[in-house]
Write an enzyme that holds these catalytic residues in place. Structure first.
Site, PDB file in Angstrom:
ATOM      1  N   GLU A 386      10.132  -6.980  22.136  1.00 20.56           N
ATOM      2  CA  GLU A 386      10.612  -7.193  20.775  1.00 20.56           C
ATOM      3  C   GLU A 386      10.409  -8.645  20.352  1.00 20.56           C
ATOM      4  OE1 GLU A 386      11.572  -4.879  18.885  1.00 20.56           O
ATOM      5  OE2 GLU A 386      12.260  -3.228  20.149  1.00 20.56           O
ATOM      6  N   ASP A 556       8.484   0.686  19.464  1.00 17.55           N
ATOM      7  CA  ASP A 556       8.697   0.015  18.178  1.00 17.55           C
ATOM      8  C   ASP A 556       8.211  -1.426  18.224  1.00 17.55           C
ATOM      9  OD1 ASP A 556      10.881  -0.991  19.738  1.00 17.55           O
ATOM     10  OD2 ASP A 556      11.952  -1.464  17.893  1.00 17.55           O
TER      11      ASP A 556
END
Length: 981
Positions: A386, A556
């Site tokens: 991330e 993601d």
């Protein structure tokens, strides 16, 4: 109250430790030539008993060793009590450790052994392997380093420029670099002798100046001193702001004032002191202050020449007897498409991020500046994929503003170097193979999970296509978790020393929170842990565990990296700079190709009402594709030989991971496409399915509910009915799950999931006007704004914790998606907070929606949120105080009190050791496995709270990399979306 981050890319649960059927470690060949080196360390227990723990790191410098015995004499009357990772015995004072069959040592490999003893009387003098005396490895002697100047305790006057000079040497190698640290944060390095670094403009305070020498074998040595910087007693010149943007061909200004009333007139002179010559002072170069106007800012006006876009310059405002002030000016292109004030704030935040300890000596972004922080990563100086993805996005915005694309390329190169496993990290990736099924279980105490080769698994629809397209069996995707400084001590594939190091944590079901994990190496060589390393904490293999590597991708993050590459390409193309990032964009396309593994069921079983591990049919072709960005994909294989490999997707789909922007980009931008024949088709279907997923999960009030799974409970179980007894609703046959993947805390409690995902949807709406995205956001935005309060002076409250009830209706695949409603699905905001990263993502969601629809109320609230955030700026970025009640779990013990599932579960009889020497056995706490926290300056307030000595939860002001970078992105977005605000 700010909440713990609720996102965490789970590992492949039990599957992260899967092995191929019937394959075990490959025995080596006996050789005679013995050469060795031993590092020994002893840790006395400090309780007066004389007990101690010894750690022995044996390095094989000779031929491979299948059968080895390490021996040494314990000084005095010391006695061996127990040992691990070898068969230990003692005769008199001679102790011997016989290596088990699984711990053969190739040339250059290490074995880490440990033992407990009594009567410590010093360290052994000599060590023998198979009777041969071990000596220093001529290639592994650590370097030496010392600070030559300034002296420890030296005093300076603010503002101080302090040059640190270091002397470094290596007995048997070369010094690669000397790194210079300021209060523990990397400030810079020097690669050539004499080694030095200038710490500039130090204000009043006490500073720890450190150096670290790194040799050509990545070995290190450190030294540090403390200095004092005293106030010079002079008043200051003040410049506000300290970052100014000037559009080429026009002017901009900043204000100058004084901090103290002068006795007479004071003249402040402003000069161009460094940087591009295309920016200069045109008014206010000489200003006069008196007792009547000393605190009233007067303007210094700067002008930027035509053609100066991209230049940066520094200006210094100085006065006799005063501490000067400096301002950085940046020239912007004259395109009428940017608000300079918000560009200034972006640049201010950008500079802080690059100058305040967010990056390691390798250039890797830490999870946070602070070390004591427990959430998805359980230590601040590990990092996640991330963080890399947000960093790329920030550098894309920097390139848009400055037309300098090298930082974006460098960020991608750093990501590729360190968190995308390379060829050496996945050596058997090209060997065909299938994963063996292992059920997931509700509680960690139900592990290890038995491998079951009788459960059918489907065919991998991507392996052959990807290998044909890219010419390799390796996967180009980020592993989600990186031990940046090798704090846990695993190193690279058991070497114990290399940093950064691939590690993993979550692998034991939906209730395993961060407080219950056992950090372990991603390359499982059995050098650490127990007899099977860490495998038998997670899976029960009837054939015995095999050495292996395995990695887990957080989809993601990879999708966000692709999204950042799309915008970088769009903006560089507008500038005529497309060629500057062409190679990086091609890499992003490759990443998107492998990201398709997340679009498939974990074991490639057919999608839809998949009940019963054995009964649920194995898929073929696209029958196993749910087309959503699921919680992970994973891959692994044998180590070190080319024996087998496996790949899996994930059955669990959380709405918060969905990214319609990245799917849109890969469908519509040829530069983000590969030659894989099904690439575009898969992402087209994914885009459609994603938009339907939002509509299916949207509550009647507007918030988006959790998700859906093709494998109930992670074992293709019979789904539980809803609380009212009604059948569980489905989406393309997958069962509704309020909190997909993890339950402690519930994965859809955190408001951050809402804004992370819907910010992407708002960008997509801005580009396409898609009525499905419009409907989702038209419902969501009013709900979110109604739950938000913004006051004066930085006061704001946004949703933090959500409580869900009810359920969506089953999705009608053939109906009108815009007609779907969920009257039985509701949400309540149970807590609000000031999470600065979530607030930035929230503001970005509102501003992209406003730019797409013309909604002025959404625009105004987005701006007000950013203004409130800006009020909380400090020297490292933007932060607010956070109260951490969850830190009471530092000392949790499993099954204490009886029946409790809290705490770290270790099966009865299991014993092992971590890379940093921590013992693993039943009854250990979170802190027992991370005793390095005892040296953290913030630990006392945590222990006082966890032990019950105080009822006051500890408080922190955290600077998370992803949050600070997204704040910068929010400033840049607003500057470009609303240039005339």
């Amino acid at each position: 109250m700010a909440k713990e981050k609720r996102w965490r890319p789970a590992a492949a649960l039990a599957a992260g430790a899967l092995v191929a059927a019937g394959l075990t470690a490959i025995p080596g060949t006996a050789h005679a030539a013995v050469a060795c080196d031993v590092d020994f360390g002893a840790d006395e227990w400090g309780d007066g008993s004389g007990g101690f723990t010894g750690e022995v790191v044996l390095t094989n410098l000779g031929d491979p060793l299948d059968d080895w015995t390490l021996s040494f004499d314990l000084p005095g009357d010391a006695q061996l009590v127990q040992g691990w990772n070898a068969d230990w015995e003692q005769d008199g004072q001679e102790v011997s450790a016989h290596g088990p069959s699984w711990n053969s040592l190739d040339t250059g490999e290490q074995a880490t052994l440990g033992f407990n003893g009594t009567g410590y009387a010093g360290d052994p003098d000599e060590f023998f392997v198979n009777g041969t005396l071990c000596g220093d490895d001529p290639g592994t002697t650590a370097p030496e380093v010392s600070i030559a100047s300034p002296a420890d305790g030296a005093e300076f006057t603010a503002p101080a420029d302090v040059t640190v000079e270091a002397e470094a040497s290596s007995e048997d190698g070369e010094i690669d670099r000397v790194e210079f640290y300021l209060d523990g944060s990397l400030a810079g390095d020097d690669t050539t002798a004499p080694y030095s670094f200038l710490h500039e403009d130090l204000s009043e305070g006490t500073y720890v100046l450190g150096v670290q020498a790194v040799d050509d074998q990545d070995q290190t040595a450190e030294d540090e001193i403390t200095i004092e910087v005293a106030d010079d007693g002079d008043p200051d010149v003040v410049a506000t702001p300290d970052q100014v943007s000037v559009v080429e061909g026009s002017t901009a200004s900043y204000g100058v004032s004084l901090t103290e009333e002068p006795d007479g007139e004071v003249t402040v002179t402003t000069e161009h002191t460094s940087g591009g010559s295309g920016i200069d002072v045109v008014e206010g170069d000489v200003l006069t202050f008196t007792s009547g106007n000393w605190d009233e800012p007067q303007d210094v006006v700067l002008a930027a020449d035509e053609g100066s876009a991209g230049e940066s310059a520094e200006f210094t405002s100085d006065a006799p007897g005063h501490t000067p002030a400096s301002v950085t000016a940046n020239a912007l292109p004259d395109d009428g498409e940017v608000d300079p004030e918000w560009v200034d704030r972006f640049m201010e935040q950008y500079e802080k991020i690059h100058d305040s300890g967010y990056f390691s000596s390798h250039g890797i972004p830490y999870h946070s500046i602070e070390t004591l922080i427990v959430e998805a990563p359980d230590y601040g100086h590990v990092t996640t994929s991330e963080a890399f993805s947000f960093w790329l996005w920030m550098e894309a915005n920097y390139g848009r503003i400055t037309e300098d694309w090298e930082p974006f390329n460098e960020a991608w190169e750093t990501m590729e170097t360190y968190i995308i496993p390379g060829s050496d990290d996945q050596p058997s990736a090209g060997v065909d193979g299938d994963a063996i099924y292992a059920a997931e279980h509700p509680q960690p105490s139900m592990y290890p999970s038995a491998l079951d080769s009788d459960v059918p698994v489907g065919e991998d629809p991507l392996r052959d296509e990807l290998e044909a397209t890219h010419g390799t069996g390796e996967i180009y995707g980020m592993h989600w978790l990186l031990d940046v400084d090798n704090t846990y001590g695993y190193g690279h594939c058991g070497d114990g020393t290399t940093s950064p190091s691939y590690i993993n944590t979550f692998q034991r079901g939906e209730q395993e929170s961060v407080w219950e994990t056992v950090p372990h190496p991603s390359c499982e060589t059995f050098d650490f842990g127990g007899e099977q390393g860490f495998l038998d904490l997670f899976v029960e293999d009837p054939d015995g565990g095999a050495t292996q590597w395995r990695y887990t991708n957080a989809p993601d993050a990879d999708a966000r990296a692709v999204q950042a590459a799309y915008w970088a390409l769009t903006w560089a193309r507008e500038q005529g700079n497309e060629s500057a990032i062409a190679s990086t964009v091609a890499d992003a396309a490759t990443m998107g190709d492998y990201l398709r593994y997340s679009l498939f069921d974990k074991y490639f079983k057919e999608i839809g009402e998949c009940v019963g591990a054995t009964e649920c049919p194995a898929g073929s072709g696209r029958s196993s594709a749910h087309y959503l960005l699921s919680w992970y994909y994973s891959w692994g294989g044998s180590y070190p030989g080319d024996e087998w490999s496996w790949r899996i997707g994930s059955s669990h789909n959380h709405f918060g991971y969905q990214n319609p922007m990245s799917a849109y980009a890969m469908v519509n931008e040829p530069a983000l496409q590969t030659e894989s024949p099904t690439f575009v088709d898969d992402w087209e279907e994914s885009l459609e399915r994603t938009l339907e997923f939002y509509l299916w999960l949207q509550s009647d009030t507007g918030a988006i509910a959790g998700g859906a799974t093709n494998s109930w409970g992670g074992h293709y179980g019979e789904p539980e009915p809803m609380d009212d007894g009604s059948p569980r609703p489905t989406f393309y046959g997958m069962y509704y799950d309020e909190h997909p993947v993890y339950e402690d805390p519930g994965s859809n409690e955190w408001f951050g999931m809402q804004v992370w995902s819907l910010q992407r949807a708002a960008e997509y709406l801005y580009l396409t006007g898609d009525e499905r995205a419009q409907q989702v956001l038209d419902r969501w935005v009013p709900w979110a704004m109604s739950e938000t309060e913004i006051g004066e002076g930085g006061d704001f409250a946004i949703p933090a914790t959500l409580d869900w009830s009810g359920y969506p209706d089953t999705w009608d695949e053939n109906g009108d998606p815009l007609e779907h409603t969920n009257p039985n699905l509701t949400v309540e905001v149970t807590d609000t907070g000031q999470d600065v990263g979530v607030a930035a993502a929230y503001a970005r969601t509102l501003m992209w929606y406003a730019a797409a629809t013309g909604d002025t109320e959404a625009q105004e609230m987005s701006r007000d949120l950013l203004e409130a955030l800006y009020e909380h700026r400090d020297e490292q970025g933007i932060a607010v105080e956070e109260e951490r009640e969850d830190y009471s779990r530092f000392l949790d013990v499993h099954d204490e009190p009886a029946g409790s599932e809290a705490g770290v579960f270790i099966p009865e009889g299991w014993q092992g050791v971590m890379g940093n020497g921590e013992e693993i056995e039943p009854g250990v706490t979170f802190l027992d496995l991370r005793s390095f926290y005892l040296d953290d300056p913030d630990i006392d307030q945590v222990l006082d709270y966890a032990s019950g000595e105080t009822d006051d939860p500890p408080t922190f002001e955290y600077h998370r990399s992803w949050a600070q970078m997204d704040i910068a992105n929010a400033f840049a977005d607003y500057a470009h979306l609303f240039p005339d605000d």
